[in-house]
Design an enzyme around this catalytic site. Structure first.
Site, PDB file in Angstrom:
ATOM      1  N   ASP A  30       8.107  -4.500  11.942  1.00 39.23           N
ATOM      2  CA  ASP A  30       9.372  -4.952  12.523  1.00 39.23           C
ATOM      3  C   ASP A  30       9.463  -4.571  14.004  1.00 39.23           C
ATOM      4  O   ASP A  30       9.149  -3.435  14.380  1.00 39.23           O
ATOM      5  CB  ASP A  30      10.514  -4.289  11.746  1.00 39.23           C
ATOM      6  CG  ASP A  30      11.872  -4.878  12.082  1.00 39.23           C
ATOM      7  OD1 ASP A  30      12.082  -6.068  11.826  1.00 39.23           O
ATOM      8  OD2 ASP A  30      12.722  -4.126  12.608  1.00 39.23           O
TER       9      ASP A  30
ATOM     10  N   GLU B 215      -8.899   3.110   6.731  1.00 37.28           N
ATOM     11  CA  GLU B 215      -9.399   4.115   5.772  1.00 37.28           C
ATOM     12  C   GLU B 215      -9.488   3.515   4.371  1.00 37.28           C
ATOM     13  O   GLU B 215     -10.073   4.101   3.474  1.00 37.28           O
ATOM     14  CB  GLU B 215      -8.444   5.320   5.710  1.00 37.28           C
ATOM     15  CG  GLU B 215      -8.477   6.207   6.947  1.00 37.28           C
ATOM     16  CD  GLU B 215      -7.296   7.197   6.986  1.00 37.28           C
ATOM     17  OE1 GLU B 215      -6.535   7.289   5.982  1.00 37.28           O
ATOM     18  OE2 GLU B 215      -7.141   7.859   8.033  1.00 37.28           O
TER      19      GLU B 215
END
Ligand code: GLC
Ligand code: CA
Length: 566
Positions: free
Chosen positions: A230, A281
């Site tokens: 956002d 990751e």
């Protein structure tokens, strides 16, 4: 409702088949799943209400997974579902690592995501890093702590101007109208680019940076596949005093070259590089898409592989019904996405704008976003509902043929129009309250969905709906459209099934036609998309017609539809 699928096509109102286990596994493991995904945006409070409190919830979403499967979408983007007082429809987050009790629990979330994944649908969570809510524990601590304290350093507090500090530190205007500064009891002021219940975080503070990495891991560990970020272009700010006067600042989507004190500063990319490291990751890496209202030339920075990977482009959403501007926008965005290594995104409707069926049914030349029309009460005599729906389907079909990801906002697959004339007493959007007489806000596209023709809240729940649904919603209900092979829903299902079959590499070529009113392009495998923006019917090239957004007339493409041909 008019028939929009070619007679003779098997256009299956029943929609996409449930995917088999191998297809699901392949989709779930594909690191590039987001590049050309069809993403369905759910505004959770208005999608499906499982417990009859008038507010849509996570169990409601879980119960509608078969609907999402039949629609044929690849992913769901879920607007904020975090605890919130709803000062801004959930974009005022009290706690980033929990579920709003009005919407369910973390267990409900786990159940929802497991159900989506089992159906081969990815989940993109909305994350709101620019501001917390004023009920967030950090802001409560900041209010209780003295001036200059570490608790205040997580936000942007300043002394006021004038002898008694009673004048705000600057004359900046909030995105929702009114001032960007609010005074607290000890006399200091805090910055809020949006509502006063949304204090802006201080992204120079390492603790803030670290905490968001924790949040990204929290949801990624729970299986979230991607994030919609956002107001990604507002995080880092230059608050060096004296603060520049409002009149000297450019708008957020202008080319500010990184010099605006809060929009689109270059330092924001350090933040997103650290996010990318965390997202990578995971296997497959988590995707991210920036909501960044920036100049097209600067969008690629957000979308680079070292950054979020993708960024929204709102250019088509802001374009008029004009083939030349569509063509420029498409060419420009594809070039730009290619140069940043991203794929483009396309969108016509979301929870912030007037539904595109309505925008395209209005005489829009001076009011392209339809806001003035809405503010004036939504005069039906100037809205051509049928034309709007035809054009909306045509541009959606065009969008679904473009390389990149296409975003669909809940309800557009039902051909829903904006709900005009919501009584003031029932409005919820802070835009309405903060900009009296200027904007009625975004509630008209957030009205709970109609699932059944009649009954309490048209099947949204078994009791009421948190925003009033108009009587005409019943005619657009899922229940009706599922019975009608010519419905907008049947059209979306058919288009999405075909898209999945036809989608290949991201190549794209314009085909030059006889008329400037026609946009014609071809994708790998000989998949042609042709849209007639003009008033006269045009001939189609030879090939088999796979889908049209409105019926052909004597084998020719009349005004306003799109056809796919191979
Ligand atoms: C984004 C959201 C919008 C929200 C604003 C503030 O623009 O899409 O709904 O009001 O950010 O968080
Ligand atoms: Ca509920």
């Amino acid at each position: 409702m008019t028939s929009i699928v070619e007679p003779g096509s098997d256009a299956a109102a029943e929609g996409a088949p449930a995917p088999d286990a191998d297809a699901v596994a392949r989709r779930m493991q594909d690191p590039d799943w987001w590049r050309q995904a069809a993403v369905y945006q759910i505004y959770p409070r208005s999608f499906a209400d499982s417990n009859g409190d008038g507010i849509g919830d996570l169990k409601g979403i879980t119960s509608r997974i078969p609907y999402l499967v039949s629609l044929g979408v690849d992913a769901v983007w879920l607007s904020p579902f975090y605890p919130s007082a709803l000062a801004d429809g959930g974009y005022d987050v009290d706690d980033y690592r929990d579920v709003d009790p009005k919407l369910g629990t973390l267990e409900d979330f786990d159940e929802m995501i497991a159900g989506l994944h089992a159906a081969g649908i990815k989940l993109i969570a909305d994350i709101v890093p620019n501001h917390t809510s004023d009920r967030h524990v950090w802001f409560q601590e900041a209010l209780a702590a003295p001036k200059g304290s570490p608790a205040r350093e997580r936000y942007i507090f300043r002394d006021g101007l004038g002898p008694d500090g009673a004048t705000a530190p600057s004359d900046w205007e909030s995105v929702f109208g009114g001032p960007t500064w609010e005074r607290v009891p000890d006399g200091q002021w805090y910055l809020h680019l949006f509502a006063k219940e949304q204090p802006d975080l201080n992204w120079d503070n390492p603790e803030v940076r670290e905490d968001f990495l924790t949040t990204l891991r929290f949801w990624s560990d729970r299986g979230v596949d991607g994030f919609r970020v956002d107001v990604a272009h507002a995080l880092t700010k230059d608050m060096t005093e004296p603060l520049q006067p409002w009149a000297e600042l450019g708008a957020q989507d202008e080319d500010n070259q990184g010099l605006h004190p809060f929009w689109d500063r270059d330092e924001v990319h350090e933040v997103f590089a650290s996010w990318r490291a965390v997202l990578d990751e995971y296997t497959p890496p988590r995707s991210a898409v920036a909501e960044a209202w920036v100049h097209a030339d600067r969008r690629g920075r957000y979308a680079s592989p070292e950054g979020l990977g993708q960024a929204f482009n709102f250019d088509l959403l802001q374009a008029s019904w004009d083939p030349a501007s569509f063509r420029d926008i498409i060419t420009k965005n594809l070039t730009e996405a290619r140069s940043s290594g991203a794929s483009s995104t396309w969108v016509f409707s979301n929870h912030d704008v007037i539904r595109h069926a309505t925008r395209y049914g209005l005489p829009l030349e001076q009011d392209r976003d339809g806001r003035k029309w809405l503010l004036a009460g939504g005069d039906e005599s100037v809205l051509d509902r049928e034309l709007g729906e035809r054009r909306a389907r045509a541009v959606t079909q065009l969008m679904l043929a473009l390389p990149g990801s296409g975003y669909i906002y809940q309800g557009e697959e039902l051909g829903l129009h904006e709900v005009a004339g919501i009584p003031d007493a029932e409005r919820q959007d802070p835009t309405f309250f903060r900009s009296p007489g200027v904007d009625v806000g975004r509630d008209g596209c957030r009205v709970p969905l109609p699932w059944t023709t009649d009954g309490e809240s048209f099947g949204f729940g078994f009791a009421g709906a948190h925003l009033p649904q108009p009587a005409w919603f019943g005619d657009h209900a899922v229940e009706v459209q599922e019975q009608d092979p010519g419905s907008t829903l049947a059209f979306y299902r058919r288009a999405l099934v075909l898209r999945r079959e036809l989608q290949g590499a991201e190549d794209f070529d314009w085909v030059e036609g006889a008329s400037g009113d026609v946009l014609h392009f071809v994708r790998p495998g000989g998949w042609h998309s042709i849209t007639n923006f003009g008033a006269e019917p045009v001939d189609l090239p030879v090939g088999s017609v796979l889908l049209t957004s409105s019926p052909l007339e004597a084998g020719r493409l009349p005004a306003n539809p799109t056809a796919w041909i191979r």
